[in-house]
Design a protein around this motif. Structure first.
Motif, mmCIF file in Angstrom:
data_model
loop_
_atom_site.group_PDB
_atom_site.id
_atom_site.type_symbol
_atom_site.label_atom_id
_atom_site.label_comp_id
_atom_site.label_asym_id
_atom_site.label_seq_id
_atom_site.Cartn_x
_atom_site.Cartn_y
_atom_site.Cartn_z
ATOM 1 N N LEU C 101 0.838 -1.203 0.000
ATOM 2 C CA LEU C 101 0.000 0.000 0.000
ATOM 3 C C LEU C 101 0.866 1.243 0.000
ATOM 4 C CD1 LEU C 101 -2.830 -1.003 2.487
ATOM 5 C CD2 LEU C 101 -2.995 -0.723 0.022
ATOM 6 N N ILE C 104 2.157 1.944 -3.327
ATOM 7 C CA ILE C 104 1.204 2.500 -4.285
ATOM 8 C C ILE C 104 1.004 3.997 -4.056
ATOM 9 C CG2 ILE C 104 -1.228 2.493 -4.969
ATOM 10 C CD1 ILE C 104 -1.217 -0.490 -4.325
ATOM 11 N N ILE C 110 -4.646 5.050 6.613
ATOM 12 C CA ILE C 110 -5.700 4.148 6.149
ATOM 13 C C ILE C 110 -6.824 4.905 5.464
ATOM 14 C CG2 ILE C 110 -6.831 4.181 8.414
ATOM 15 C CD1 ILE C 110 -6.787 1.076 6.310
ATOM 16 N N ALA C 111 -7.037 6.146 5.897
ATOM 17 C CA ALA C 111 -8.144 6.913 5.322
ATOM 18 C C ALA C 111 -7.895 7.261 3.859
ATOM 19 C CB ALA C 111 -8.374 8.187 6.126
ATOM 20 N N PHE C 113 -7.009 5.215 1.647
ATOM 21 C CA PHE C 113 -7.279 4.084 0.758
ATOM 22 C C PHE C 113 -8.774 3.814 0.666
ATOM 23 C CE2 PHE C 113 -2.973 3.631 2.227
ATOM 24 C CZ PHE C 113 -2.302 3.399 1.037
ATOM 25 N N SER C 114 -9.486 4.830 0.257
ATOM 26 C CA SER C 114 -10.939 4.632 0.250
ATOM 27 C C SER C 114 -11.543 4.982 -1.099
ATOM 28 C CB SER C 114 -11.592 5.451 1.356
ATOM 29 O OG SER C 114 -11.222 6.803 1.227
ATOM 30 N N GLU C 115 -10.843 4.616 -2.161
ATOM 31 C CA GLU C 115 -11.465 4.833 -3.476
ATOM 32 C C GLU C 115 -12.684 3.943 -3.637
ATOM 33 O OE1 GLU C 115 -8.307 3.887 -3.235
ATOM 34 O OE2 GLU C 115 -7.003 5.256 -4.360
ATOM 35 N N LEU C 116 -12.575 2.777 -3.050
ATOM 36 C CA LEU C 116 -13.705 1.849 -3.156
ATOM 37 C C LEU C 116 -14.660 2.159 -2.026
ATOM 38 C CD1 LEU C 116 -11.686 -1.388 -3.713
ATOM 39 C CD2 LEU C 116 -13.234 -0.377 -5.344
ATOM 40 N N LYS C 117 -15.813 2.561 -2.367
ATOM 41 C CA LYS C 117 -16.783 2.829 -1.313
ATOM 42 C C LYS C 117 -18.191 2.811 -1.894
ATOM 43 C CE LYS C 117 -15.814 7.731 -1.892
ATOM 44 N NZ LYS C 117 -15.297 8.919 -1.250
#
Lengths: 1044, 301, 118, 234
Positions: C101, C104, C110-111, C113-117
């Motif tokens: 991660l 990339i 962690i916040a 990595f939220s493209e997927l939602k």
């Protein structure tokens, strides 16, 4: 028989073996496939052993020691079937991912093997800690397989999953150890055998933790954001595995096992969680645009449904396996199939699926999967849902039943919308979206074949008999195979088939069935004559149309509720496909199918409530339904049927659906399909009679509904500019009449309704065909753009003329007979107020009918239409047949009606008509169709002949040769008075035209979408938040279920 | 009742009587109207002259088949209507072909002519004709409604749909007339009657004097003659129904003439007094005044 | 004794979870989970403990005949071993993921990595 | 802040569950059914002195197989995860690493063989003394770690590691399968004679299995370590 533990051994062994094959990727791949095949073979052998040879469950002991001291595995039919499912899923995915696996090498193959193996382990093991181990294996393998995808976002998804699995394993371990402490054993059966006292207090809490942990793996709403992210971003073949095999098979089976311990007190919790997931996931899916995420939501929903079934285990008894199996397998096969299908496309928007167009096989696969998910016949989920709903109703668990049906409807909504995109959205031609690798195709298509195989299997196992044995259905399905033939040949085959079927079966029909049967089979054959005008192959038309006719045919002979409902679903789906074929019909077809399925579910609920567990439930038994539930049953069934007849309030699907359909489809869905609703209502009323709820007589309400439909339907028709829409609204009005007649609950009312059935079929089919032919020639359906076509299309004109005389009920044509019986019927009835509305609607009908003929055929011919030819022969032919039929039916209505009259007499004592010679008498009046016809014809002919004689030398003056306001008009367009034809009416009564109903339903839709859109924001995408949500989920369930 | 051949000359005789009566009555009414307006008015035989002249003329113009059919439909409607109701109560001779059907038949047959007329005029291609038709249809649908309600009311009252039986029930004195036994129904029907005789205030459809508009615009010669004939017969046919249903019928021709004349005079009187309505106004008028009375008539009977 | 261990274990679990669910740095989350896992393992071991007994190994101190009254429950001991190993596996995997991660996005928040939602 | 509060709130809820477990917990005074069985039967049935080992390798051998597989999987996945980047960039390291120091270098020469020996001892004697395959494997891997610390650029053969992994895994499985044919079931250790209680060559297949596990665990830990250390290269 090979020891089932070899399934695990082979999986694992092959995984280890791959370590030697570092650079031999091809060989590694072959080993992987071979391992999976041999695992599948073992599972299949066991399944056959249990299913065919009736073998008993076997125990597999390890370490030469008996449980609970060593781990043991259980192998029964459920385990064998689930393992076979999981392994096959893995095998198919492996084949599907051939290229990816070859690229990534042996490591990924071994991860895949371990994943499949661990799922089998989850299914087999009877030891809670062993369950934990296999789950962790599956989790870790998941984290590995996620990497199969190129998408960078998957890393985040995988990490989110790991966070969750950490929490899960903490809960699970704490739960396991305390459960061990409480019971002194790690064996599930041992724990289950303990008296429930042992599992009080600590034991119960421990069980709670275990259950919640395993439950999380089934991805219940709302603790499932991570799962959706995986579904969206992972390789589709893995998503297929993840959804079908892991969540849909292994996890739910683990829950099922675990519940042996928790016993009945935990079933409600599972049910509640399942229901919540099923409803919420399907709601949220409404607003998704990404295909894989949509499928993810659908997976969550389906697994929720399986959980509900598991939670209802206490009432399902011996049907448990059949029901849960039906739903589980349907989900697994369909979802895996859809995911695999999604891998063929490179774009992720739902609308991009239009790339499938032109690939009938793929579309067929898609349809099969969608039908399977929504629980449509003949797929296993249909049988399962039927049984489930019946049992739920019998146990009075009505809330569960209602929520299941609502959620299923939501699911059908977005799935069919998706199907609409495929069929109707524009293909992006510049981009190559679809890639058809043969191995992927093979996987998808064999999955579709499997889905039909399962359909057959579940039919065989069903107590209701196999739906696939019904001849009409087989006939329809056989056209899937013949779809490559030219349309004309298929058309001839269809007509021949339907006529032959009618000839064979009509001797067994009673008069009521005969009338409907004649319309459904012969009537549709006549309409099919018009289909000869289409050349080419017309892919998809015949299977759909014949599916609809099969449904209709089966409907009238259905003896019990199950077959009735199955037929109902067939005709709904068939007609949906038909309607969808229209050029601009996508939104209308969607609203059609949603309303229809909604209505169908009401019918289902009604039958379930009525049956109270009796199976099979003969339709005649509706008469024996006892008092407190009888009116509710009546209400549900009636609303269901009235949805089909498009009673006002539930009518908004009809105008678009009928108007946008193809030329020969409009008459089918209007002239024929609408009658199914009337048939249902007749069956209902015949058996249940009058019912009252809270002192309100329900037939009286129906009377009002019918009157309102007649009035508003007709009124709305008056103001349409689109000819086919006009006819569609007119159908609403006409069905209102028929409904009214039925609701009068006297013999004449019924007779009139039947008269309407025949009449409406004839004239509406005829009108739709003529208008369709005209629209074909002129290229428009807007009436004000036409005009003066009488000289160019005289035959169409005659058809319309005869049609409108018949519709408006003007003597001497057959419409009058209906009206005459109608007036006699209402004289017999005591209800007077709703009649006023019906009175008003009669003349109003006259308005729109006149408009229809005037604006199209009379007035000024438009310049651009001067070269138009008469409609094609094949479209005209049925119209001319109808003209003749109308005349015959006008003169001798008794041919058909007196038998029906006699048939109805037992239901209503002594109210029939008197059929003496050519005169028909009632208590009130009399009517002699023959002499009316003669008198009118003689006067008419005399005058006409005379006028012709006198003016025989008259010169034909061009229409445009007119003068008004002392000027010659210079353009025909400006001279045709057609647009907003009834302006004064609009001024006077236009306020009744406010689209309140449409707005109501639109608001409902918007509301649903807004709720869905708002609530999905709950999934923030942050892995940590997902962790908190999981924690919250556990705590909240705990708080709800405090009595430990 | 059954059909016998002798009924054909009888029916023709009825037709002949009615036609002559109508011609004279129309002229008479016109005369009255003129005198009210302080004009001299037409001679009483004027209608005969017009009719004979028009029938004598041959047209050299047609717009197509429907152009023929329009007037034919129209007159068939008028003649048919009078054929389907008994004119003189108790007289077998003048019962015409009423055995073919009952009140419902008459009620629906009214539309036959209207439809044909509208079609024929539409064929002419003249926009004014179409406008007239749209107005006429709009108005007539609403105007017929109170009549339908009234008929329903009296059908309920007498429990029959047979005209003869309804007349029979009204015999034995003026107090037995529906006019007195069911005044609401009669009121509704009479209001409806105003709308269907094409006299003011509901004559915007034809608007005969001021503008060349309405169905007859393009018709002339023998086409027009047919329509003129119908304009004579049709109102009388309709009034025959009224007379039979509400005013005790007629057992001889004298009573027949008198009653028909009086019924007609009602419309004439109203027409002379009130100004003309626009179509949407008349729709509302019928909806607000006539229909509720009809509804009451049905509910209270 | 048992209770002390158990309370400690539970507190470690809660602490670990608190850390894992509030720290937005991925590495800290992993560490926090390790803490929680340790807590779980302590709880596991504590459950099998019986006061005054010895380890389940049959040797001179614990004759075979007396084993049943001399040793503590061996099962949790066996389980905890498995749990530890599995925990280790998952932790390793998380670390590897964390590395990836970071590679990339260049961040460990962690916040991010939220493209997927949704 | 709100997030912390919410987390606290829900942890409080979870704490409630734990408190419930704690308050309902009553420590046993004697072994429960399962524990008693193991205490009484292990010696004569399995022949292992270390009851925990008997449970791990035999009674719950399936768990252990799974456990080993977990490590195998993890190692594999880590290799996949981290391996891809390395393959692209090549092995050469651009920046200079700090020297690991004399003490560490010399110490590792001395210690690595000893550590390896200790590891082997621990897994071979797993059925007799505290310890076993996992512990031994971990010890073996620690030797690798030490070597990596000493020289981060040291190259270990992935091929060798994976072959050790595979061979030990396959043998483990094979012995398990032999149990089906020669003894009472999968992973039954009595395919070899139980032998004399307390001696090295006793307890049937347990020492063999535990050795295999030790090898496999060692190999897998090493594989993970090596993979992690190689990320240093990118």
């Amino acid at each position: 028989m090979v020891n089932a533990i070899f399934i695990l051994v082979i999986g694992l062994g092959a995984a280890f073996l791959l370590g030697f094959l570092r650079d031999k990727r091809k060989l590694a791949y072959v080993v992987t496939l071979a391992a999976l095949v041999s695992m599948a073979w073992i599972a299949a052998r066991w399944l056959l052993f249990f299913a065919v040879d009736g073998g008993a469950r076997t125990e597999i002991f390890t370490a030469g020691t008996l449980p609970p001291f060593a781990i043991n595995l259980h192998l029964g039919i459920a385990e064998a079937a689930l393992m076979l499912l999981v392994i096959l899923c893995g095998l198919f995915s492996a084949i599907y991912m051939q290229n990816t696996l070859m690229r990534l090498g042996r490591r990924m193959m071994s991860v895949l093997l371990v994943f499949v193996m661990s799922l089998c382990g989850i299914i087999l093991t009877r030891d809670v800690f062993n369950l934990f181990v296999f789950f962790e294996l599956a989790v870790i393998a998941t984290a590995g397989l996620i990497l199969l995808c190129e998408d960078k976002r998957t890393f985040a998804a995988g990490f989110k999953y790991l966070i969750i699995s950490q929490i899960v394993s903490i809960l699970l371990l704490v739960g396991i150890i305390f459960a061990y402490h409480a019971s002194g054993s790690l064996n599930i059966d041992d724990m289950a055998a303990m008296s429930s006292g042992t599992l009080k207090g600590v034991g119960s809490l421990a069980f709670f933790l275990m259950l919640m942990a395993i439950m999380t793996e089934a991805k219940p709403f709302p603790a499932n954001g991570w799962a959706l992210d995986i579904y969206e971003s992972a390789h589709p073949a893995f998503s297929a595995l993840f959804s079908a095999a892991m969540a849909g098979a292994a996890a739910v089976y683990a829950i099922d096992k675990l519940l042996l311990i928790g016993a009945s007190q935990w079933l409600p919790v599972v049910t509640a969680i399942g229901l919540l997931s099923f409803v919420a996931a399907n709601l949220l899916a409404l607003v998704q645009t990404n295909d894989r995420r949509t499928l993810g939501y659908s997976s969550v929903g389906q697994v929720g449904l399986i959980l509900v079934v598991i939670g209802q285990r206490d009432i399902l008894g011996e049907h448990y396996l059949y029901i849960v199996g039906g739903i589980l397998l349907s989900h697994a096969v369909a979802k895996a199939g859809l995911y695999w299908l999604s891998g063929l496309l490179s774009q992720r928007k739902l609308t991009d699926w239009s790339a499938l167009r032109g690939h009938p096989l793929l579309i067929f696969a898609f349809v099969s999967f969608v039908a399977m998910l929504t629980g449509l016949p003949p797929f296993p989920s249909f049988y399962a849902k039927w049984d489930l709903v019946m049992l739920l109703a019998a146990e009075n668990r009505l809330w569960i039943l209602a929520l299941i049906l609502i959620a299923t409807l939501l699911e059908a909504g977005y799935l069919f919308r998706w199907f609409g995109y495929i069929i109707k959205r524009e293909k992006e031609t510049d981009k190559q979206i679809l890639s058809l690798a043969s191995h992927k195709l093979a996987v998808v298509l064999s999955t579709a074949v499997i889905s039909w195989g399962l359909a057959y299997l579940w039919g065989e196992l069903s107590a209701h008999g196999n739906l696939l044995y019904a001849l009409p259905l087989l006939f329809a399905l056989s056209f899937l195979l013949l779809d490559q033939l030219p349309a004309r040949i298929k058309n001839s085959l269809s007509i021949a088939g339907m006529v032959a079927y009618f000839m064979v079966s009509y001797p067994t029909y009673d008069p009521l069935q005969l009338i409907f049967g004649a319309i459904f089979l012969l009537g549709s054959s006549v309409i099919l004559l018009a289909s000869y005008h289409v050349s080419g192959r017309r892919v998809g038309f015949y299977p759909s149309a014949l599916l609809m006719f099969a449904g209709l045919t089966l409907l009238i002979v259905a003896k019990d509720a199950f077959h009735f409902f199955a037929a109902w679903e067939f005709l709904t789906i068939g007609s949906y496909f038909l309607i969808l074929r229209g050029k601009h019909s996508e939104p209308h077809a969607l609203s059609y199918v949603i309303f229809s399925l909604g209505g169908a579910f009401l019918i289902l609920a009604g039958f379930a409530l009525a049956a109270q567990g009796i199976s099979p439930f003969p339709l005649e038994s509706l008469a024996q339904v006892a008092k407190p539930i009888a009116p509710w049953v009546f209400l549900l069934l009636a609303i269901g049927f009235m949805t089909k007849t498009a009673v006002i309030g539930l009518h908004i699907w009809l105008p678009g659906a009928h108007a946008e359909a193809e030329t020969d489809v409009s008459p089918m869905v209007s002239g024929i399909l609408l009658k199914a609703g009337l048939f249902g209502l007749m069956v209902l009323l015949m058996n249940m009679g009058k019912q009252s709820l809270y002192g309100v007589e329900l037939t009286y309400v129906m009377l009002w509904m019918g009157a309102l439909s007649a009035f508003l339907g007709n009124l709305m028709a008056v103001f349409q500019e689109d000819a086919k829409r006009l006819l569609a609204y007119s159908s609403i009005g006409q069905m209102g009449y028929a409904l009214f007649g039925l609701a009068l609950m006297n013999q004449l009312g019924w007779l009139m309704a039947l008269m309407f059935v025949i009449n409406h079929y004839i004239y509406k089919s005829m009108l739709f065909l003529s208008i369709g032919g005209i629209a074909k020639r002129t290229g428009t359906r807007d009436m004000y753009k036409m005009g003066g076509l009488i000289a160019l299309m005289p035959l169409s004109f005659i058809a319309v003329l005869i049609g409108i005389i018949a519709v408006s009920g003007v003597p001497p044509l057959s419409g009058f007979g209906g009206r005459w019986i109608f007036y006699n019927a209402i004289l017999e009835s005591e209800y007077r107020l709703p009649m006023m509305l019906i009175f008003i609607s009669g003349p109003i009908a006259f308005l729109y009918l006149f408009r229809l003929i005037h604006t199209i055929f009379l007035g000024q011919l438009k310049d651009e239409h001067r070269q138009i030819k008469e409609a094609p022969f094949w479209i005209l032919l049925p119209q001319m047949i109808y003209v003749v039929a109308l005349m015959i039916f006008a003169v001798v209505p008794g041919l058909a009606m007196r038998h029906v009259d006699a048939y109805l007499s037992p239901f209503f004592e002594g109210q029939g008509l008197n059929w003496e010679g050519f005169t028909i008498t009632s208590h009130y009046g009399y009517w002699s169709p023959v002499s009316i016809m003669i008198v009118v014809a003689v006067i008419f002919a005399t005058l006409f002949a005379w006028l012709l004689f006198v003016n025989r030398k008259a010169q034909k003056v061009k229409q445009f040769n007119i003068v008004y306001s002392a000027e010659r008009p210079f353009r025909p367009e400006t001279t045709h008075f057609a647009w907003n034809f009834f302006a004064p009416y609009r001024k006077a009564l236009g306020f009744l035209m406010q689209p309140y109903v449409t707005r109501f339903w639109e608001t409902m839709m918007d509301l649903l979408h807004s709720i869905a859109d708002l609530s999905r924001r709950f999934y923030t995408g942050n892995g940590q938040t997902y962790g908190i949500q999981l924690l919250a989920f556990v705590v909240i369930v705990y708080l709800f279920k405090m009595e430990f | 009742m059954q059909f016998e051949w002798i009924q054909i000359p009888y029916a023709l005789l009825t037709l002949f009587i009615v036609l002559n009566f109508g011609l004279i009555m129309n002229a008479f009414v016109a005369k009255i109207g003129a005198r009210v307006g302080r004009r001299h008015g037409i001679p009483i035989y004027q209608n005969y002259l017009d009719l004979i002249k028009n029938y004598g003329l041959r047209s050299s113009i047609t717009h197509g088949m429907m152009f023929y059919l329009g007037p034919v439909f129209r007159l068939t409607g008028g003649v048919g209507l009078i054929m389907f109701v008994p004119t003189i109560y108790g007289s077998l001779m003048f019962s015409n072909f009423s055995f073919s059907g009952d009140l419902i038949l008459a009620l629906y047959f009214i539309f036959f002519g209207t439809l044909g007329m509208a079609l024929g005029a539409g064929e002419s291609g003249h926009p004014h004709a179409a406008i007239g038709i749209s107005r006429g249809l709009s108005q007539v649908t609403m105007a017929e409604l109170p009549l339908a309600l009234a008929i329903f009311s009296i059908a309920l009252q007498y429990q029959t749909l047979s005209v003869t039986e309804i007349v029979a029930a009204q015999q034995g004195g003026i107090q037995n007339w529906t006019l007195f036994t069911n005044p609401l129904a009669v009121a509704a029907a009479m209001l409806s009657f105003l709308g269907s005789v094409m006299r003011p205030p509901f004559d915007v459809v034809l608007a005969p004097q001021e503008i060349p508009i309405g169905p007859p615009t393009e018709y002339h010669s023998s086409y027009l003659a047919l329509m003129q004939t119908n304009r004579v017969i049709y109102p009388i046919a309709k009034m025959v129904i009224f007379m039979n249903l509400f005013y005790g019928g007629a057992d001889n021709w004298l009573v027949f003439f008198l009653k028909i004349f009086l019924i007609y005079m009602f419309a004439v009187f109203v027409g002379v007094v009130f100004p003309r309505f626009r179509v949407e106004q008349s729709i509302r008028w019928f909806l607000i005044w006539a229909v509720p009375i009809g509804v009451l008539a049905v509910v209270l009977v | 004794m048992v209770y002390v261990a158990m309370v400690t274990g539970f507190i470690l679990i809660l602490m670990g979870l608190y850390g894992a669910l509030t720290n937005s740095n991925i590495l800290r989350m992993i560490v926090a989970f390790s803490v929680a896992n340790t807590g779980v393992n302590i709880v596991l071991v504590a459950v099998g403990y019986i006061d005054g007994r010895t380890a389940p190994i049959l040797d001179a101190a614990v004759p075979v005949a007396e084993a049943a009254v001399r040793i503590i429950d061996p099962v949790p001991q066996a389980l905890v071993l498995t749990a530890i190993v599995i925990g280790l596996g998952v932790t390793t995997l998380m670390l590897a993921y964390a590395y990836k991660l970071y590679e990339i996005k260049g961040t460990l928040d962690i916040a991010q990595f939220s493209e997927l939602k949704w | 802040m709100i997030k912390r509060f919410i987390v606290l709130l829900f942890l409080l809820g979870l704490g409630l569950v734990f408190a419930g477990l704690l308050s309902g917990y009553s420590a046993d005074n004697e072994l429960n059914l399962t524990g008693r069985y193991y205490a009484e039967h292990t010696a004569q049935d399995i022949g292992a002195a270390n009851i925990v080992t008997a449970i791990i390798v035999t009674y719950r051998g399936l768990d252990t197989l799974g456990e080993v597989t977990v490590l195998f999987l993890t190692a594999t996945i880590v290799a996949v995860l981290l391996g891809r980047g390395v393959a692209q960039k090549g092995k050469s390291l651009q920046r200079d690493l700090p020297k690991s120091g004399e003490l560490l270098t010399t110490g590792s020469f001395l210690l690595v063989p000893l550590i390896l020996l200790l590891g082997a001892y621990v897994f071979i004697n797993g059925h007799l003394t505290p310890g076993g395959g996992f512990q031994g494997g971990a010890i073996v891997a620690s030797a690798i770690l030490l070597m990596l610390l000493t020289d981060p650029l040291r190259h270990f053969s992935h091929r060798l590691i994976s072959i050790i992994e595979s061979i030990s895994g396959l043998f483990f499985l094979g012995i398990g399968v032999l149990g089906i044919f020669l003894a009472g079931g999968f992973l039954d250790n009595r395919i070899f004679p139980i032998g004399e209680f307390g001696s090295l060559f006793s307890a049937g297949a347990i020492p063999v299995i535990y050795s295999l596990i030790g090898l496999k665990v060692g190999a897998e830990f090493s594989s993970m370590l090596v993979n992690f250390s190689e990320t240093e290269g990118s």
